[in-house]
Motif scaffolding. Structure first.
Motif, short mmCIF file in Angstrom:
data_model
loop_
_atom_site.label_atom_id
_atom_site.label_comp_id
_atom_site.label_asym_id
_atom_site.label_seq_id
_atom_site.Cartn_x
_atom_site.Cartn_y
_atom_site.Cartn_z
N PRO A 1 0.82 -1.22 0.00
CA PRO A 1 0.00 0.00 0.00
C PRO A 1 0.85 1.27 0.00
O PRO A 1 2.04 1.25 0.32
N VAL A 2 0.19 2.37 -0.35
CA VAL A 2 0.87 3.66 -0.33
C VAL A 2 1.27 4.04 1.09
O VAL A 2 2.39 4.49 1.34
N LEU A 3 0.35 3.85 2.03
CA LEU A 3 0.61 4.27 3.40
C LEU A 3 -0.02 3.28 4.37
O LEU A 3 -1.19 2.91 4.22
N SER B 1 1.57 -0.42 -7.06
CA SER B 1 2.24 0.39 -6.05
C SER B 1 3.09 1.49 -6.67
O SER B 1 3.64 1.33 -7.76
N ALA B 2 3.20 2.58 -5.97
CA ALA B 2 4.05 3.70 -6.41
C ALA B 2 5.49 3.37 -6.04
O ALA B 2 6.07 3.91 -5.10
N LEU B 3 6.10 2.46 -6.79
CA LEU B 3 7.45 1.99 -6.48
C LEU B 3 8.50 2.98 -6.97
O LEU B 3 8.27 3.71 -7.94
N PRO B 4 9.65 3.00 -6.36
CA PRO B 4 10.75 3.84 -6.86
C PRO B 4 11.32 3.25 -8.13
O PRO B 4 10.86 2.21 -8.63
N ALA B 5 12.33 3.91 -8.68
CA ALA B 5 13.00 3.41 -9.87
C ALA B 5 13.40 1.96 -9.68
O ALA B 5 13.77 1.54 -8.59
N SER B 6 13.33 1.19 -10.77
CA SER B 6 13.46 -0.27 -10.67
C SER B 6 14.72 -0.70 -9.93
O SER B 6 14.68 -1.64 -9.13
N ALA B 7 15.83 -0.01 -10.15
CA ALA B 7 17.08 -0.42 -9.52
C ALA B 7 17.07 -0.19 -8.01
O ALA B 7 17.86 -0.80 -7.28
N ASP B 8 16.20 0.71 -7.55
CA ASP B 8 16.17 1.06 -6.12
C ASP B 8 15.08 0.32 -5.35
O ASP B 8 14.89 0.56 -4.17
N ASP C 1 -4.52 3.88 0.32
CA ASP C 1 -3.92 3.20 -0.82
C ASP C 1 -4.61 3.65 -2.11
O ASP C 1 -5.79 4.03 -2.11
N ARG C 2 -3.87 3.57 -3.20
CA ARG C 2 -4.42 3.83 -4.53
C ARG C 2 -3.51 3.19 -5.56
O ARG C 2 -2.31 3.00 -5.32
N PRO C 3 -4.03 2.88 -6.75
CA PRO C 3 -3.19 2.25 -7.77
C PRO C 3 -2.38 3.27 -8.55
O PRO C 3 -2.80 4.42 -8.74
N ARG C 4 -1.23 2.83 -9.02
CA ARG C 4 -0.40 3.67 -9.88
C ARG C 4 -1.00 3.79 -11.29
O ARG C 4 -1.00 4.86 -11.88
N PHE C 5 -1.49 2.65 -11.82
CA PHE C 5 -1.99 2.62 -13.20
C PHE C 5 -3.47 2.24 -13.23
O PHE C 5 -3.93 1.43 -12.41
N ALA C 6 -4.17 2.77 -14.22
CA ALA C 6 -5.58 2.43 -14.41
C ALA C 6 -5.75 1.06 -15.07
O ALA C 6 -6.76 0.38 -14.85
N TRP C 7 -4.77 0.66 -15.90
CA TRP C 7 -4.83 -0.64 -16.60
C TRP C 7 -3.79 -1.54 -15.96
O TRP C 7 -2.59 -1.36 -16.11
N ARG C 8 -4.27 -2.52 -15.20
CA ARG C 8 -3.40 -3.48 -14.53
C ARG C 8 -3.89 -4.86 -14.95
O ARG C 8 -4.86 -5.39 -14.41
N GLY C 9 -3.24 -5.43 -15.95
CA GLY C 9 -3.87 -6.56 -16.60
C GLY C 9 -3.04 -7.82 -16.70
O GLY C 9 -1.83 -7.83 -16.45
N TYR D 1 9.93 -8.11 -10.75
CA TYR D 1 9.74 -7.06 -9.75
C TYR D 1 10.44 -5.76 -10.16
O TYR D 1 9.98 -4.67 -9.81
N ARG D 2 11.50 -5.87 -10.92
CA ARG D 2 12.26 -4.67 -11.31
C ARG D 2 11.79 -4.10 -12.65
O ARG D 2 12.37 -3.12 -13.15
N PHE D 3 10.77 -4.67 -13.24
CA PHE D 3 10.21 -4.14 -14.49
C PHE D 3 9.62 -2.75 -14.26
O PHE D 3 8.88 -2.52 -13.31
N GLU D 4 9.96 -1.81 -15.15
CA GLU D 4 9.41 -0.46 -15.08
C GLU D 4 8.56 -0.19 -16.32
O GLU D 4 9.09 -0.14 -17.44
N PRO D 5 7.24 -0.03 -16.15
CA PRO D 5 6.37 0.13 -17.32
C PRO D 5 6.55 1.43 -18.10
O PRO D 5 6.28 1.46 -19.30
#
Length: 568
Positions: free
Chosen positions: A11-13, A504-511, A151-159, A452-456
């Motif tokens: 979650p976001v928080l 999730s609002a994840l940081p850059a993939s490497a981090d 909480d909220r989603p990062r993307f509207a299309w999660r498929g 897990y490290r994929f960045e869309p």
């Protein structure tokens, strides 16, 4: 019970026990019990989530959650404040007993937000809340941590796309997949219904599509380079009532079903059923025999003829599809369309001249544009694989970018909406390890951490272009997945990592903190166990999951095939 750090997707928080702000009336510590007297108060608009909660938690706990407001109960609410702060799919979940009118409150920005909050509530009850019947002892205590989640989603299309053409999955398995998507807060089910190897949806005005096109006499075993065959006939299809049931089941879980009807390539099953759909003035099979439903994998040379009668035929197909699927988007494929038959066909060449087109790429574009216009006139939008960019793309069309990032970047910069699903990162038919025990190993090695490290969102996109990335999708092509257990093995646990990337609002993939994700996965594996998911364990395949070697098997199937292309 799970601690708050075990939630997936993250979650976001989360305000954990004891983290209440100074001066808050919230207790912060202790447990919040649920019992036979715990009531469930569902505000208007949340009734489907209430039904779902009573069904799944009632089955797992034996509690009935009778209807009605109760200061010690659960309340489901739709909140304009949550919508303003967190968006329509956002939610707040409070189990600290401090909310007005109920001990547990799930507030969503919309009915969908309430449902995603309810999914989090289920996770907080622990893995046994994912079982289909209560475990002994009877009357065991159920309780929640005192916690607050925003909480909220990062993307509207999660498929997730599921291919049922290469290997058919019965309706009950499709419904189960929808439950698994919902448990991971994924909200789009891309339903790949037609291909060279099978047509899986009943079209009443064209019954031979399923009478003939849904069955093949045998099936290639393993990668297309194999010389092994399963001689058992394979097939099946969904009736229109099956489709209605699937769509309704998905809608109750706030999942949109996006159907895919492939044109103009990947069409041998349709041409086998109705030969006039093919390019009849050129050879369609090496031995001169009538086409049958294709029994192997790869890119098929048989494509639809660019005739008015073909367009009319598929308009009829799509009329029935639109009546079954309310989705705004309709996927028409458009990928891997070999042009050799069009180049050799006098009729196709005459059509190119008649239409004033430059070449066969523009002929495919003409095909796609026709159905873009046709769908737009009916209030729908066309989406296709990134090959539909070739030869020019209609302004309203969206793109599924599968051949890496390039197609998605080009489409987004040109103002088209994009779903990122590059094969190098999120094709879940690709193997999960480099060892020889992976069942029918194909493609790249893509581990849980890789996913897990994929960045869309591709780096370097302008802000205007980045706004066109609608979301992301994992693709499940089933050439080497003959049944539900094989689908489970390929999809899980990687879909959990993908779900966190999409939500999730994840940081850059490497981090990204993969160690933290793995720690939370320890609890999530127990949830998957309770659901009966045949996932790949972290240590590799279990003995019964290892690829059996058929008697006499040698060659490419005996070892991983490095870099073998996916058979889309």
């Amino acid at each position: 019970m799970e601690d708050d750090a075990s939630l997936i997707p993250r979650p976001v928080l989360v305000e954990a026990p004891g983290a209440a702000p100074e001066g808050s009336a919230r207790p912060g510590n202790g447990r919040l019990p649920l019992g036979v007297h715990t009531r469930l108060d569902a505000e208007a608009g949340t009734e489907s989530t209430a039904r779902w909660l009573r069904a799944v938690l009632g089955a797992a706990t034996g509690l009935t959650f009778p209807d009605g407001a109760d200061p010690h109960g659960i309340a489901l609410r739709i909140s304009p404040d949550v919508e303003r702060e967190l968006g329509p799919e956002g939610y707040r979940l409070c189990t600290d007993g401090s909310a007005t009118g109920a001990a547990v409150v799930v507030e969503g920005g919309s009915p969908a937000g309430v449902f995603w909050g309810a999914q989090t509530l289920r996770q907080l009850l622990g893995p046994d809340a994912f079982r289909a019947a209560p475990l002994p002892p009877a009357g065991r205590t159920w309780d929640l941590p005192r916690i607050a989640v925003a909480d909220r989603p990062r993307f509207a299309w999660r498929g997730m796309m599921l291919d049922v053409s290469r290997h058919f999955l019965p309706k009950t398995d499709v419904l189960r997949q929808l439950d698994l998507l919902a448990a991971h807060k994924l909200n789009v089910f891309h339903f790949h219904l037609t291909d060279d190897q099978g047509w899986r949806i009943r079209i009443e005005r064209h019954p031979r599509l399923t009478d003939i096109g849904s069955w093949r006499t045998r099936t290639k075993y393993g990668h297309r380079a194999s010389d092994l065959w399963d001689e058992t006939p394979h097939g099946g299809y969904y009736t229109q009532d099956d489709i209605r049931e699937i769509v309704a089941y998905a809608a109750d879980r706030h999942i949109t079903v996006v159907p895919e009807i492939d044109i103009p390539g990947h069409s041998q099953a349709a041409i086998a059923a109705y030969p006039e759909l093919g390019n009849t003035d050129v050879p369609t099979s090496p031995d001169g025999k009538p086409l049958a439903v294709w029994d192997t994998w790869g890119i098929n040379p048989n494509v639809l003829a660019p005739t008015d009668s073909t367009l009319l035929f598929y308009e009829g197909v799509l009329e029935e599809v639109l009546a079954l699927f309310p989705s705004t988007f309709i996927h028409i494929g458009g990928d891997e369309c070999l042009k050799d038959q069009w180049k050799a066909s006098p009729a196709a060449q005459a059509r190119i001249t008649e239409l004033g087109l430059a070449d066969e790429d523009e002929l495919q574009s003409w095909f796609i544009r026709h159905f873009d216009t046709w769908l737009a006139a009916r209030g729908r939008r066309l989406i296709g694989w990134d090959e539909i960019l070739e030869g020019g793309l209609a302004p309203g069309a969206a793109v599924s970018s599968w051949r890496g990032y390039a197609g998605g970047i080009a489409a987004a910069e040109a103002g088209h909406d994009v779903v990122m699903c590059p094969e190098q990162q999120v094709y879940l038919d690709h193997r999960q390890g480099g060892g020889p025990d992976e069942p029918m190993p194909i493609g790249y090695v893509r581990t849980l951490e890789d996913v897990y490290r994929f960045e869309p969102v591709p780096p370097g996109l302008s802000p205007e272009a980045a706004a066109h990335i609608m979301g992301t999708q994992a693709n499940v092509w089933t050439e080497v997945m003959q049944n539900r257990a094989r689908v489970d093995y390929q999809v899980f646990p990687r879909l959990a990592a993908f779900a966190e990337v999409a939500w999730s609002a994840l940081p850059a993939s490497a981090d990204r903190d993969f160690a933290d994700f793995e720690r939370r996965m320890t609890a999530h594996y127990r949830r998957l166990d309770a659901l009966g998911v045949d996932y790949r364990p972290p240590g590799g395949p279990l003995p019964w999951q290892k690829r059996p070697l058929p008697e006499g098997m040698t060659g490419s199937l005996g070892r991983p095939i490095e870099g073998a292309p996916p058979n889309v």
